[in-house]
Design a protein around this motif. Sequence first.
Motif, short mmCIF file in Angstrom:
data_model
loop_
_atom_site.label_atom_id
_atom_site.label_comp_id
_atom_site.label_asym_id
_atom_site.label_seq_id
_atom_site.Cartn_x
_atom_site.Cartn_y
_atom_site.Cartn_z
N ARG A 191 12.28 25.95 43.18
CA ARG A 191 12.53 25.35 41.87
C ARG A 191 13.99 25.40 41.47
O ARG A 191 14.45 24.60 40.67
CB ARG A 191 11.69 26.07 40.81
CG ARG A 191 10.32 25.49 40.68
CD ARG A 191 9.46 26.30 39.74
NE ARG A 191 8.07 26.01 40.01
CZ ARG A 191 7.44 24.96 39.52
NH1 ARG A 191 8.07 24.12 38.73
NH2 ARG A 191 6.17 24.74 39.81
N LEU B 45 16.32 24.44 43.05
CA LEU B 45 16.98 23.23 43.55
C LEU B 45 16.64 21.98 42.73
O LEU B 45 17.18 20.90 42.98
CB LEU B 45 16.57 22.98 45.00
CG LEU B 45 16.90 24.11 45.98
CD1 LEU B 45 16.25 23.86 47.32
CD2 LEU B 45 18.40 24.21 46.15
N LEU B 46 15.73 22.13 41.76
CA LEU B 46 15.31 20.95 40.99
C LEU B 46 16.44 20.44 40.11
O LEU B 46 17.17 21.24 39.52
CB LEU B 46 14.09 21.27 40.13
CG LEU B 46 12.80 21.59 40.87
CD1 LEU B 46 11.67 21.81 39.89
CD2 LEU B 46 12.44 20.46 41.82
N GLU C 68 16.11 18.32 37.29
CA GLU C 68 15.80 18.34 35.86
C GLU C 68 15.59 19.77 35.37
O GLU C 68 15.39 20.68 36.18
CB GLU C 68 14.56 17.48 35.54
CG GLU C 68 13.28 18.01 36.14
CD GLU C 68 12.92 17.29 37.43
OE1 GLU C 68 11.76 16.96 37.59
OE2 GLU C 68 13.83 17.08 38.28
N ASP D 247 13.78 22.77 34.26
CA ASP D 247 12.42 23.21 34.57
C ASP D 247 11.91 24.01 33.38
O ASP D 247 12.51 25.00 32.99
CB ASP D 247 12.46 24.07 35.83
CG ASP D 247 11.08 24.36 36.33
OD1 ASP D 247 10.18 23.54 36.05
OD2 ASP D 247 10.90 25.38 37.00
N ALA D 248 10.82 23.53 32.78
CA ALA D 248 10.28 24.23 31.61
C ALA D 248 9.75 25.59 32.05
O ALA D 248 9.28 25.73 33.17
CB ALA D 248 9.16 23.41 31.01
N ARG E 193 7.23 28.79 32.37
CA ARG E 193 5.79 28.79 32.60
C ARG E 193 5.02 28.72 31.30
O ARG E 193 5.42 29.34 30.33
CB ARG E 193 5.39 30.09 33.30
CG ARG E 193 5.63 30.04 34.74
CD ARG E 193 5.62 31.45 35.27
NE ARG E 193 6.40 31.51 36.46
CZ ARG E 193 5.98 31.08 37.64
NH1 ARG E 193 4.78 30.57 37.76
NH2 ARG E 193 6.73 31.16 38.69
N SER F 183 10.98 21.46 47.25
CA SER F 183 11.21 21.26 45.82
C SER F 183 10.97 19.81 45.42
O SER F 183 10.53 19.53 44.30
CB SER F 183 12.64 21.66 45.48
OG SER F 183 13.54 20.90 46.26
N ILE G 166 7.37 19.47 44.64
CA ILE G 166 7.03 20.08 43.36
C ILE G 166 7.34 19.11 42.24
O ILE G 166 6.50 18.82 41.39
CB ILE G 166 7.83 21.39 43.13
CG1 ILE G 166 7.48 22.43 44.19
CG2 ILE G 166 7.56 21.93 41.74
CD1 ILE G 166 8.21 23.74 43.99
N SER G 167 8.58 18.55 42.25
CA SER G 167 8.95 17.74 41.10
C SER G 167 8.19 16.42 41.11
O SER G 167 7.82 15.92 40.05
CB SER G 167 10.46 17.54 41.04
OG SER G 167 10.88 16.75 42.11
N GLU H 24 4.65 17.25 39.76
CA GLU H 24 4.66 17.62 38.34
C GLU H 24 5.03 16.44 37.46
O GLU H 24 4.46 16.25 36.38
CB GLU H 24 5.60 18.80 38.10
CG GLU H 24 4.98 20.09 38.62
CD GLU H 24 5.81 21.33 38.30
OE1 GLU H 24 6.93 21.18 37.78
OE2 GLU H 24 5.33 22.43 38.60
N ARG I 71 1.36 22.55 36.54
CA ARG I 71 2.36 23.40 37.18
C ARG I 71 1.94 23.67 38.63
O ARG I 71 0.82 24.08 38.89
CB ARG I 71 2.49 24.72 36.43
CG ARG I 71 3.50 25.63 37.09
CD ARG I 71 4.47 26.20 36.11
NE ARG I 71 5.48 26.97 36.83
CZ ARG I 71 6.76 26.90 36.56
NH1 ARG I 71 7.21 26.12 35.62
NH2 ARG I 71 7.61 27.64 37.23
#
Lengths: 51, 707
Positions: free
Chosen positions: A40, A42-43, A45, A47-48, A50, B38, B41-42, B45, B58
């Motif tokens: 995550r 590396l995302l 946007e 990241d909200a 949990r 990743s 994941i994105s 989601e 999630r």
Amino acid sequence: MNILVILVPCSLILGLGALVAFIWTLRHDQYSDPAGDAQRILLEEDDAPRP
Amino acid sequence: MTMAACPGCVAAGPAAERAARRAGLPTHELILPTIHCSACISAVERLLNARPEIAAARVNLSRKRVAITAQVGLDPTPWITALTAIGFEAHEARATIAAQGNDGLTLRLGIAGFAMMNVMLLSIAVWSGASDSTRDFFHWIAATISLPAAIYCADPFFRSAWSALKAARLNMDVPIALAIILACGLSLYETMTGGAHAYFDAALSLTFFLLVGRVLETRMRSAARSAAADLAALEPNRVTRIDGDTRVSCPVDEIVTGDMLWLAAGCRVPVDGVLTSPVAQVDRSALTGESDATEVRAGAVLTAGDVLLSGPVTLRTSVDAKGSTLRRLVYLAALAEGARSRYTSLATKAAGIYAPLVHGLALAAFLGWSFATADLYHALTIAIATLIITCPCALGLAVPAVATVATGRLFRMGILVKSETALERLAEVDTVVFDKTGTLSDSGLVPPAEMPDGPRRVLKALAQASQHPLSRSVLGALADVQATDLDGIQEHRGKGVCACCAGRPVALGNGAWLGLGTGTWVQVGDAAYLLERRERAVPDAMPALSALHAMGLDIHMLTGDTHAHATRMAADLPVDHVHAEVDPEAKQKLIRDLQAQGRRVVMVGDGLNDTLALTQAWASIAPGTALEASQNAADVVLLGQQLSGIPTVLRIARSARRRILENFALAAGYNCTAIPLALMGFATPLMAALAMSSSSITVTLNALRTK
């Protein structure tokens, strides 16, 4: 030996701080997805957190 | 004025509900076996969170699942379709697994670690020469930290030891609990009387090391359990029900007697029922072991587990889904009193020797010293020091450390170890019994020999376009064929695939849909070819069986199929004994007879007709393609259909058993040096700490050698 009065509480408080931090991470479910957390970062946007 | 009429409350209503929903627990879980980075994941989601009916989604990459919060009972099919459209295979999970059940254990581990480190710091000060009031002061601080920490953290050991004692048994936790209690008690007494020796750090490091073993073990087991649950979810748990004129998708569990079900070709029959379509071809190998397809007519009974080879067909159910599942579960539970419940694990055996020996020694030390010196306090101190120093620590870690390393290694290779004692039992195996149909062989569609190369290439392209089990099985026979390019591929659910190849219409599908009669046909322009159903050995059967032979194992093949089919299959494979036309009870009897001759048998099977044999055998393995019932009965499940996993499992199991025995030897070696010192009254807390940590570390390092 008077220095002990300061040093012993110091070491205990530091240890306790680490313990509290550990409990906090546990409460916030930070050990349920180690592989995902590593990716995550590396995302692009935001990241909200949990739910 | 009531609360509900208050304008503020009305306005807050939906917002509060939405917030509660957002904060609420996930209602659905989908399994995504292919996600790995990743970007996955994105993508997942973003797609799911954009849908209005989903409050939150999630991804959990470690478990390859996505947790979705939406309205309870919503049909997830559109989400699955959307995910499949962007390239992610998705399945609905049967039940949302509660997030990690071992948080309590991890918390205990953290607290034990904190307490151990602090007490160890204080102990080091005492060992390096703190004396008199400073020493007493340090002991008191150590006591304030240790006692609550030990009571809380060692709770799992106390509980397990207590339940063992109540049942008049000895397990490894009895000496562990006793050592912790005595170490704390003796140290408290020493502290109160201003004595020199307090063992608080020993009590805590014992707890900490053992908790490490326990946490690793539970993690491994929950990973295996969730992977097993994912596997079960691959079998569809939704069916199409015909309500009047409309077809609705509903969960299998909601089927009641008399429902009309619509089943596409390639489907497994979910619930027993009566065929209402005129004719259907079914593969009953899961129940009977026969590899040939059977043709049944309207009014025939289809049993849960049959696979439809032609379709679509309609079926009127004759039992409730609950009824039939329950019946099977009761049936399996009744069988479960097999080898595994009679087997005493190595750890229990070791505890059975260790506990009486050490406790006897301590008692002897107490009696000896009290007779010799008439000093009861001194005698008691020596007896307790003996118990503490003999290190139940290394013994307590000896088995879980090895088991964790071995199951972890197997898990990464796609092999699930479901039973705790499975590896120990597998290490003793000398005979392997294979079921033929579905395990050593599979049945697939094969193009006729006279089919030219052009149509073969079209066939491969058509088969690749569909996820249908029958198309998948065609691909197995076309491994060395290059696929052609097709345009306008359309899949008609339950009928087939059609497309255009260089302006000619081409199609692969069931005969009725193509107007060619029964069976599965491929049509290329004007030419049509009937695909034959043929049984063949699975690709890795040969290397797997040869490897097992090389390990010196005796190989049997059991089948419910005819002698002719069995001998033909056995001719190609290195099988020592062949038994054909055996029914489930006969399979069980055969295994019982082998075991009566002193053989240790591992049964490998996938069908419902094998469940009895799987439970009867000393150990059991099921391929991942097996029915859920067989997987439940088996100790080890091979994900994917990889028979080559079997020699690996046996090799690792043997290595694990060797490492466990070595660990016991190491622990015994430590005790041989520590016990005489303790008995002579030379034991100190420093020695206890050294013995405990070094033995735990050696045992853990030795466990890592399991390969």
